[in-house]
Design a protein around this motif. Structure first.
Motif: not given
Length: 165
Positions: A37-49, A10-18
């Motif tokens: 929809d895997a979440l990062n440590e802040f409970g947010r998904s890639a689509l959200q960030v 979730g961390k890797s995916l959301t970071a790349a999306a952001a």
């Protein structure tokens, strides 16, 4: 084949999306078999960030089954973010994959309320025929009321055209 823990994934995916890195998003989704929809440590998904100006990333995530209507703790869904930032192309991709433009955030705002406040005319034009223009935010304002308060006459005209059509 690399297997990441759900949290790392979730961390890797959301970071790349952001960062707006579509290639990396695609690689993580496919090689690491990460749920979109895997979440990062802040409970947010890639689509959200995700970087909102990158419809390609939105499409990659949505094609893999990301939930376009996932809301954060403030009730904000990706469509609200796209409306706020004015990225019509990203908003169109979200809607194409089932994002509702009639989900209110915790202040009762629909994406159209936000687009009017930010004066993103093209976004307002796209949202007007798709939005519940009678919907009230928590202050009791419809989209037209928000346009009046923002003193943007052409947006008021645009909205009236859709109410009476």
């Amino acid at each position: 084949m690399m297997v990441l823990s759900q949290m790392d994934a979730g961390k890797s995916l959301t970071a790349a999306a952001a960062r707006g890195n579509a290639g990396e998003v695609q690689r993580i989704l496919e090689e690491c078999r990460v749920h979109p929809d895997a979440l990062n440590e802040f409970g947010r998904s890639a689509l959200q960030v995700m970087m909102m100006g990158n419809p390609k990333i939105a499409r990659l995530l949505l094609e893999k089954g990301a939930d376009p209507n996932m809301q954060d703790k403030h009730g904000i869904a990706p469509a609200h973010d796209a409306a706020r930032t004015g990225f019509l192309d990203t908003l169109q991709v979200l809607v194409e994959y089932g994002a509702s433009v009639n989900i209110p955030d915790h202040s009762g705002a629909l994406p159209i309320h936000i687009a009017i406040r930010e004066v993103h005319r093209d976004v307002v034009e796209f949202l007007a025929p798709r939005s519940d223009l009678k919907h009230l935010n928590v202050s009791g304002q419809t989209a037209i009321d928000v346009a009046r308060a923002s003193r943007v006459p052409d947006l008021i005209d645009l909205l009236f055209a859709h109410i009476h059509s």
